[in-house]
Design an enzyme around this catalytic site. Structure first.
Site, short mmCIF file in Angstrom:
data_model
loop_
_atom_site.label_atom_id
_atom_site.label_comp_id
_atom_site.label_asym_id
_atom_site.label_seq_id
_atom_site.Cartn_x
_atom_site.Cartn_y
_atom_site.Cartn_z
N PRO A 48 0.82 -1.21 0.00
CA PRO A 48 0.00 0.00 0.00
C PRO A 48 0.86 1.27 0.00
O PRO A 48 1.74 1.42 0.83
CB PRO A 48 -0.80 -0.10 1.30
N LYS A 56 1.08 7.84 4.33
CA LYS A 56 0.60 6.46 4.20
C LYS A 56 -0.16 6.00 5.44
O LYS A 56 -0.38 4.81 5.63
CB LYS A 56 1.79 5.52 3.95
#
Length: 294
Positions: free
Chosen positions: A2, A59
């Site tokens: 991710p 993130k």
DNA sequence: CAAACTCCCTGTTAGC
DNA sequence: TGCTAACAGGGAGTTT
């Protein structure tokens, strides 16, 4: 893995499902998924808190919490690292072997933090700044102008790829999108940041934004019925070693820059020679081989 | 200040 | 075919 677009998709997914919910109980199946706090403290501080907001920073998935008891708010920061993911499932759905933390909600659902490789971390803090102070600007934030970006590059003397990966420099770009943006703007990953021209810097920032936005639109499509589209960004260089470059047709090469797998088209991404740099690399390589021989 | 190195983990894969 | 060792990767911390 991710990166910003995938984290944004997770945030959009969660926002629809958990905002307004209260955390009834928390189960920690892998203690080291929790940063800093002991499992007991983490569980105690979360009990009874309501999730008021879910957003993204770099993130990180961030959940703002409010407690009925104390007036002070808290923030849950989830970092998925390599293999983490979040799901909102009915409480009767069996626990997955890779579920690490499960939050039971008053909606009858559970928020599950699943993480095969156990690299992910969940932090519970009283101030957002504890986490966000260490993060650079958001690449998609309009306040990050071409001029500011160029100046930031000039202020450092680092190779551009590890600089892009440095979350204190720019928040949200990971290995895949760094390679993609560098290919798109025809920059070699080892180019020193202060040697990048103003025009190249402009192209690089534009490439980062274009690629991130494209990936967000593909990864982030959530139809609201529990089905998130599997449409994925198709890398131009990442993971395409030995394949043909879409721009010039020559072979894509995989190399290692700053201990990270790096994919480039050597024809499109040429590095300006810098004498001190090439000798430095050569010395490192020689030392490695010497070490292996022993 | 920059960059290399180490650690944390486990599924996947190259090599025998 | 079956096994093992190497590998990947984000980020924090340590060393060069």
């Amino acid at each position: 893995m991710p990166e910003l677009p995938e984290v944004q998709a997770a945030v959009d997914y969660l926002r629809k499902r958990v905002v307004g919910c209260r955390i009834i109980a928390t189960k920690i199946l892998w203690g080291r998924s929790i940063a800093k706090l002991s499992p007991a403290t983490f569980i105690r501080r979360l009990k009874g808190c309501s999730i008021t907001e879910v957003f993204r920073r770099g993130k990180y998935i961030c959940a703002a919490l409010s407690s009925a008891r104390s007036r002070e708010s808290q923030f849950l920061f989830i970092h998925l690292r390599m293999s983490g993911s979040v799901d909102v499932l009915g409480s009767k759905i069996p626990v997955d072997p890779y579920d690490r933390v499960i939050f039971e909600l008053d909606s009858g659902k559970t928020l599950r933090f699943n993480d095969v490789r156990k690299f992910g971390k969940i932090s519970l803090v009283n101030e957002q700044s504890v986490i966000t102070d260490n993060l650079g600007p958001e690449p998609l934030d309009g306040k990050l102008t071409d001029k500011l970006f160029y100046t930031a590059l000039q202020c450092r003397k680092r190779r551009i790829k590890p600089l892009l990966l440095d979350q204190a420099f720019l928040a949200g770009v990971g290995n895949i999108y760094a390679d993609e943006a560098l290919w798109s703007s025809s920059l070699h990953p080892a180019t020193l940041s202060h040697q990048i021209s103003e025009e190249s810097a402009r192209l690089l920032l534009a490439a980062i934004r274009t690629i991130l936005l494209e990936a967000i639109s593909l990864a982030g499509t959530d139809f609201g019925d529990g089905v998130v589209s599997e449409g994925m960004y198709r890398p131009k260089v990442y993971g395409r070693a030995k394949s043909q470059c879409y721009r010039c047709g020559k072979g894509i090469v995989r190399l290692v820059v700053a201990q990270r797998g790096t994919h480039i088209c050597p024809h499109c991404q040429k590095q300006k020679k810098s004498s001190s740099q090439s000798t430095g690399l050569r010395r490192t390589r020689m030392r490695r081989q010497a070490g292996k021989g022993n």
